[in-house]
Scaffold this motif. Structure first.
Motif, PDB file in Angstrom:
ATOM      1  N   GLU A 188      25.997  -8.507  23.727  1.00 29.56           N
ATOM      2  CA  GLU A 188      25.230  -9.394  23.166  1.00 29.56           C
ATOM      3  C   GLU A 188      24.372 -10.244  24.026  1.00 29.56           C
ATOM      4  N   ASP A 189      24.518 -10.536  25.460  1.00 34.61           N
ATOM      5  CA  ASP A 189      23.572 -11.131  26.262  1.00 34.61           C
ATOM      6  C   ASP A 189      22.805 -10.139  26.611  1.00 34.61           C
TER       7      ASP A 189
ATOM      8  N   ILE B 202      22.621  -4.202  30.563  1.00 37.18           N
ATOM      9  CA  ILE B 202      24.084  -3.764  30.315  1.00 37.18           C
ATOM     10  C   ILE B 202      24.589  -3.195  31.920  1.00 37.18           C
ATOM     11  N   ASN B 203      23.747  -2.493  32.286  1.00 37.97           N
ATOM     12  CA  ASN B 203      23.995  -1.708  33.731  1.00 37.97           C
ATOM     13  C   ASN B 203      24.109  -2.814  34.979  1.00 37.97           C
ATOM     14  N   LYS B 204      23.693  -3.922  34.679  1.00 34.74           N
ATOM     15  CA  LYS B 204      23.641  -4.924  35.743  1.00 34.74           C
ATOM     16  C   LYS B 204      25.017  -5.818  35.354  1.00 34.74           C
TER      17      LYS B 204
ATOM     18  N   ILE C  12      14.708  -0.290  24.358  1.00 37.39           N
ATOM     19  CA  ILE C  12      16.154   0.240  24.366  1.00 37.39           C
ATOM     20  C   ILE C  12      16.637   0.376  25.934  1.00 37.39           C
ATOM     21  N   ALA C  13      15.447   0.776  27.088  1.00 34.75           N
ATOM     22  CA  ALA C  13      15.883   0.982  28.277  1.00 34.75           C
ATOM     23  C   ALA C  13      15.874  -0.314  28.968  1.00 34.75           C
ATOM     24  N   CYS C  14      15.340  -1.537  28.406  1.00 31.01           N
ATOM     25  CA  CYS C  14      15.483  -2.919  28.875  1.00 31.01           C
ATOM     26  C   CYS C  14      16.975  -3.356  28.593  1.00 31.01           C
ATOM     27  N   ILE C  15      17.460  -2.984  27.394  1.00 30.83           N
ATOM     28  CA  ILE C  15      18.799  -3.462  26.919  1.00 30.83           C
ATOM     29  C   ILE C  15      19.815  -2.728  27.857  1.00 30.83           C
ATOM     30  N   ARG C  16      19.716  -1.428  28.227  1.00 32.59           N
ATOM     31  CA  ARG C  16      20.538  -0.632  28.884  1.00 32.59           C
ATOM     32  C   ARG C  16      20.433  -1.167  30.297  1.00 32.59           C
ATOM     33  N   ASP C  17      19.493  -1.587  30.693  1.00 36.10           N
ATOM     34  CA  ASP C  17      19.268  -2.071  32.319  1.00 36.10           C
ATOM     35  C   ASP C  17      19.960  -3.292  32.427  1.00 36.10           C
TER      36      ASP C  17
END
Length: 305
Positions: A193-194, A186-188, A179-184
């Motif tokens: 989806e990507d 997104i924050n970038k 989950i942290a990887c996904i949010r990271d």
């Protein structure tokens, strides 16, 4: 602003899928309770499959060593968790005593499993690592001694929180890392989806939930995106309630009514402008407010404009 979607199919959450196997659920139980059970057959699954919240089956329950456990995963905080837990436990106990319900009227005590309720929180709002929520905090009359109580232990499972628990349960830690990887991503600046695609590939490469992600890539992506939609929808309802002074339930009713009007207008091939006019007339709201609803719910795939 992205269009919010209300999920109408009953979908599992990734958290529930990760801990679907008895051996993994047993490992989580051991980590939480400091026990060392090894026989997964000691664990009896009691999950109520027909209980749905926001279109998603989000509870896991089981009995082991005469303890009735309820585990719930949440991406948003709610003070009403103990009330939901109480209602869920009531159904669990009703099912548990069904074969011997006549004994309720005997003079012999009908012993039942002890309830234990854990909520695993991984939302983006700051929350303590551990907090206990009480049903009695919701009672209107607080001077009277309550006839019942239900407590929910909410654990923050965002990466970096509850480190000792994470070290004891590898799957829980890997879930937090994913989950942290996904949010990271997104924050970038990645689209959701990507971000999910990149996070899945990154975690597979680094051995994080790799077996699950490799075998169920499409399903996991759908689950995660659905959960993000659910989180957005809840936040939208809270904003509506704050703006209008309504309760969340009332705001949800208004949102669903708005969606119904827009859907009907599109079914009859009304234009965007005509639908805007209908909303202002039917709901007695400003054109600006109507436009904000359309921005949320207009289905451009079916648009005639």
């Amino acid at each position: 602003m992205s269009k919010l979607k209300v999920n109408k199919k009953h979908k599992d959450k990734l958290f529930r899928k990760i801990f679907r196997k008895k051996k993994d659920l047993l490992a989580l139980y051991n980590a939480l309770n400091g026990t060392a059970y090894t026989n997964e057959e000691d664990l009896e699954i009691t999950t109520l499959e027909d209980v749905v919240y926001m279109g998603m089956k989000n509870d896991t329950s089981f009995i082991i060593d005469h303890i009735m456990n309820l585990y719930e995963h949440q991406s948003s905080f709610s003070p009403n968790l103990p009330l939901r837990g109480l209602l869920y436990f009531a159904d669990l106990y009703r099912a548990h005593i069904e074969p011997i319900k006549r004994r309720l009227y005997t003079e012999t005590p009908l012993l039942i499993p002890t309830p234990q309720y854990f909520v695993f929180y991984n939302g983006t709002k700051d929350q303590p690592e551990r907090q206990i929520l009480h049903l009695s905090d919701l009672f209107i009359q607080k001077e009277k001694a309550p006839a019942l109580e239900c407590t929910a232990v909410m654990l923050n499972i965002n990466l970096g929180c509850n480190r000792e628990l994470m070290e004891k349960c590898s799957l829980l830690k890997q879930y937090a890392q994913f989950i942290a990887c996904i949010r990271d991503f997104i924050n970038k600046g990645c689209r959701r989806e990507d971000a999910v695609i990149k996070a899945v590939d990154t975690c597979i490469k680094n051995g994080i939930l790799s077996d699950l992600l490799r075998k169920n890539k499409a399903e996991v992506m759908n689950m995660i995106l659905t959960e993000f939609d659910e989180e957005d929808y809840r936040e939208f309802l809270r904003e509506e309630a704050r703006d209008s002074g309504l309760t969340e339930g009332r705001a949800q009713g208004i949102a669903e009514g708005v969606q119904a009007i827009i859907s009907i207008c599109q079914d009859f091939h009304l234009s965007y402008e005509d639908t805007l006019k209908k909303l202002t007339e039917k709901l007695s709201i400003s054109s600006e407010k109507a436009a904000s609803y359309l921005e949320q719910y207009w289905n451009h795939d079916e648009s005639t404009v």
